[in-house]
Write a protein that holds these residues in place. Structure first.
Motif, short mmCIF file in Angstrom:
data_model
loop_
_atom_site.label_atom_id
_atom_site.label_comp_id
_atom_site.label_asym_id
_atom_site.label_seq_id
_atom_site.Cartn_x
_atom_site.Cartn_y
_atom_site.Cartn_z
N GLY A 217 -41.77 -25.70 -56.70
CA GLY A 217 -40.11 -25.80 -56.30
C GLY A 217 -40.11 -26.15 -54.84
N THR A 218 -39.02 -25.26 -54.54
CA THR A 218 -38.63 -25.15 -53.04
C THR A 218 -40.14 -24.21 -52.34
N GLY A 219 -40.55 -23.28 -53.08
CA GLY A 219 -41.82 -22.67 -52.86
C GLY A 219 -42.79 -22.87 -54.02
N ILE A 220 -43.91 -22.45 -54.00
CA ILE A 220 -44.88 -22.34 -55.01
C ILE A 220 -45.49 -21.09 -55.36
N GLY A 221 -45.54 -20.78 -56.64
CA GLY A 221 -46.08 -19.57 -57.01
C GLY A 221 -46.79 -19.79 -58.19
N ALA A 222 -47.65 -18.80 -58.88
CA ALA A 222 -48.17 -18.98 -60.22
C ALA A 222 -47.99 -17.57 -61.13
N GLY A 236 -47.60 -5.60 -58.58
CA GLY A 236 -46.58 -6.74 -59.03
C GLY A 236 -46.69 -8.10 -58.49
N CYS A 237 -47.54 -8.27 -57.32
CA CYS A 237 -47.60 -9.74 -56.62
C CYS A 237 -48.50 -10.48 -56.94
N ALA A 238 -49.57 -10.48 -58.08
CA ALA A 238 -50.37 -11.23 -58.46
C ALA A 238 -49.71 -12.58 -58.66
N GLY A 239 -50.49 -13.67 -58.16
CA GLY A 239 -49.90 -14.97 -58.39
C GLY A 239 -49.23 -15.63 -57.23
N ASP A 240 -49.26 -14.81 -56.20
CA ASP A 240 -48.40 -15.74 -54.85
C ASP A 240 -49.35 -16.49 -54.21
N ILE A 241 -49.44 -17.63 -54.71
CA ILE A 241 -50.43 -18.45 -54.20
C ILE A 241 -49.77 -19.37 -53.10
N GLY A 242 -48.49 -19.64 -53.04
CA GLY A 242 -47.67 -20.26 -51.94
C GLY A 242 -48.10 -19.90 -50.60
N HIS A 243 -48.58 -18.53 -50.40
CA HIS A 243 -48.74 -18.20 -49.19
C HIS A 243 -50.46 -17.99 -48.88
N ALA A 244 -51.27 -18.71 -49.89
CA ALA A 244 -52.52 -18.80 -49.64
C ALA A 244 -52.96 -19.81 -48.44
N ALA A 245 -53.88 -19.53 -47.96
CA ALA A 245 -54.23 -20.63 -46.63
C ALA A 245 -54.69 -21.87 -47.24
N ALA A 246 -53.98 -23.04 -47.01
CA ALA A 246 -54.47 -24.43 -47.27
C ALA A 246 -54.93 -25.27 -46.37
N SER A 247 -54.60 -24.65 -45.09
CA SER A 247 -55.05 -25.52 -43.67
C SER A 247 -55.37 -24.44 -42.62
N ASP A 248 -56.26 -25.12 -41.81
CA ASP A 248 -56.58 -23.91 -40.65
C ASP A 248 -55.45 -24.46 -39.39
N GLU A 249 -54.88 -25.69 -39.75
CA GLU A 249 -53.87 -25.82 -38.60
C GLU A 249 -52.85 -25.13 -38.36
N ASP A 250 -52.18 -24.86 -37.04
CA ASP A 250 -51.38 -23.97 -36.91
C ASP A 250 -49.97 -24.64 -36.29
N ASP A 251 -49.68 -25.71 -36.68
CA ASP A 251 -48.71 -26.80 -36.28
C ASP A 251 -47.40 -26.29 -37.28
N VAL A 252 -47.67 -25.73 -38.42
CA VAL A 252 -46.40 -25.61 -39.27
C VAL A 252 -46.45 -24.23 -39.57
N VAL A 253 -45.24 -23.62 -39.25
CA VAL A 253 -45.12 -22.15 -39.47
C VAL A 253 -44.38 -21.93 -40.82
N CYS A 254 -44.90 -21.26 -41.76
CA CYS A 254 -44.17 -20.87 -43.02
C CYS A 254 -43.27 -19.94 -42.99
N ARG A 255 -42.35 -20.06 -43.79
CA ARG A 255 -41.03 -19.17 -43.90
C ARG A 255 -41.73 -17.60 -43.89
N CYS A 256 -42.89 -17.45 -44.28
CA CYS A 256 -43.43 -15.85 -44.43
C CYS A 256 -43.85 -15.56 -42.83
N LEU A 262 -49.92 -22.72 -48.40
CA LEU A 262 -49.88 -23.82 -48.96
C LEU A 262 -48.41 -24.40 -49.32
N GLU A 263 -47.39 -23.59 -49.54
CA GLU A 263 -46.17 -24.11 -49.79
C GLU A 263 -45.42 -24.71 -48.51
N ALA A 264 -46.04 -24.20 -47.27
CA ALA A 264 -45.44 -24.88 -46.03
C ALA A 264 -45.79 -26.52 -45.78
#
Length: 428
Positions: A217-222, A236-256, A262-264
């Protein structure tokens, strides 16, 4: 108050009838292994407490036809709500999770806990009045409240924990507030967990034991279901995959606050951001027209553009699907689920995104892990979190330990402290 083996057998009998697995006393005996006398005693107790009732005569196996038993699904109701980043879904269900009334509207979770929960309570009250009127039951009791939130939740306390998109919510006593308001037990969880539970109990994962539910959705989770039970992890935070690293680039800052999440790169907000950039840069005539007419570009606009053949939008959705698929491939090889369910608003963006996810998972996962793996779209769609929030409450209320606390009075209403009853660890 029943104790020990008594409450275990009581809960077993009730669960068999509630689930529809057994409808007569002989069936209960065969399914449970309990003796006829014990079955009769437990059925009589549950009937006296108002949880079971006699129905029609069942089929005869040669002797006297047995009387069927029914769970009194409308002995009470559950108030359930899923709060997303940009909308809320609120409903009233019976004790089998069947939705009796519901309402969905747009609402910004970033407005803060007080205005959001004020509105949720207002809708709860309106829907509850509606159901009581329709059922001609003005005293129909609220047996519990279930809430799904779009951020990390410490399940033991029902409080959000540093949620990235929920300013003002950190540590907010959601459970305590609603327990005071409705004088009933309240459970709070991450919305993706409630979505997974909804699919498990009433959706495309029904009957499965090992599944992975992914919300895009707006974000990503599992949400992770293992052995038929939702796995929340230690806090209680198992599955929070939206903030797993999907790229080594630092050009996009996630809302976290981190980079490379990943969700960024693949969430709904990311698709809207990249679609807006494509419109401004003239790389997408379709999105440029959308921007000119509406002043903005959304993830839904990107989806419509892709379905219309817009090359840039096709590339954006395909890239998002492959990024999500790459992370899921790791999870599939690690966890080996039988089913992956894809849900959330962005998942309804046609077949392009889902196809990219599937192709990447099957290509990058271990062959044994994908040999019988199915990847499918959610059948409950935007109702999954609401239904799952209700089942979260139902599952917790009918654990043997909690059932023992309230069964003699016939209802858990009026006892918010039930949430603190310790549960026995499962025997491994």
């Amino acid at each position: 108050m029943p104790v020990g083996d008594h409450v275990d057998s009581l809960a077993t009998v009730l669960d068999l009838v509630r689930s529809g697995t057994a409808r007569t006393r002989p069936e209960i005996g065969r399914r449970s292994g309990l003796g006829r006398t014990v079955v009769t005693q437990r059925v009589n107790q549950l009937t006296a407490c108002g949880l079971l009732e006699e129905g029609a005569l069942g089929p005869s196996s040669g002797g006297r036809a047995p009387r069927e038993l029914r769970f009194r699904a409308q002995a009470g109701v559950i108030l359930a709500a899923e709060l997303g980043a940009t909308g809320i879904s609120v409903g009233v269900t019976d004790l089998t999770g069947t939705v009796l009334a519901e309402h969905t509207e747009g609402h910004d979770i970033a407005a803060g806990p007080d205005p959001v929960l004020d509105r949720v309570e207002q809708i709860f009250d309106e829907l509850l009045d509606q159901v009581r009127t329709e059922l001609a039951a003005p005293d129909l009791a609220v047996w519990g409240v279930g809430i799904g939130l779009p951020g990390p939740v410490e399940f033991a306390t029902g409080r959000p924990s540093a949620p990235p998109i929920m300013p003002g919510w950190d540590g907010y006593p959601v459970r305590e507030r609603l327990a005071r308001r409705y004088d009933t037990p309240v459970w709070v969880d991450n919305e993706v967990n409630t979505m997974a539970l909804g699919e498990l109990r009433a959706g495309s994962a029904r009957g499965q034991r090992d599944i992975l539910y992914v919300k895009i959705g707006t974000g990503i989770g599992a949400g992770l279901v293992s052995g038929g039970t939702l796995h929340r992890g230690s806090q209680g935070c198992a599955g929070d995959i939206g903030h797993a690293a999907a790229s080594d680039e630092d050009d996009v800052v996630c809302r976290c606050g981190n980079t490379g999440c990943l969700e960024a790169y693949a969430g709904g907000a990311a698709l809207a951001r990249d679609g807006l950039a494509a419109a401004k840069q003239g790389r997408s005539p379709f999105l440029a027209e959308v921007l000119a007419s509406t002043g903005t570009v959304t993830a839904a606009d990107v989806s419509r553009a892709a379905q219309s053949g817009d090359r840039t939008s096709v590339e954006l959705l395909t890239r998002a699907g492959r990024l999500i698929g790459s992370l899921l491939a790791t999870l599939v090889s690690f966890y080996n689920p039988a089913l992956v369910v894809i849900g959330g608003g962005v998942s309804r963006a046609g077949d392009l995104l889902l196809a990219a996810v599937r192709e990447t998972v099957y290509r990058r996962s271990l062959p044994l892990a994908t040999r019988e793996l199915r990847i499918t779209r959610s059948t409950l769609s935007n109702r999954a979190g609401l239904v799952g929030a209700a089942f979260m409450v139902i599952d917790e209320l009918f654990t043997p330990e909690r059932l023992a606390r309230w069964v003699d009075r016939g209802s858990p209403a009026g006892d918010p402290s039930l949430v603190t009853v310790p549960l026995r660890e499962p025997v491994l």
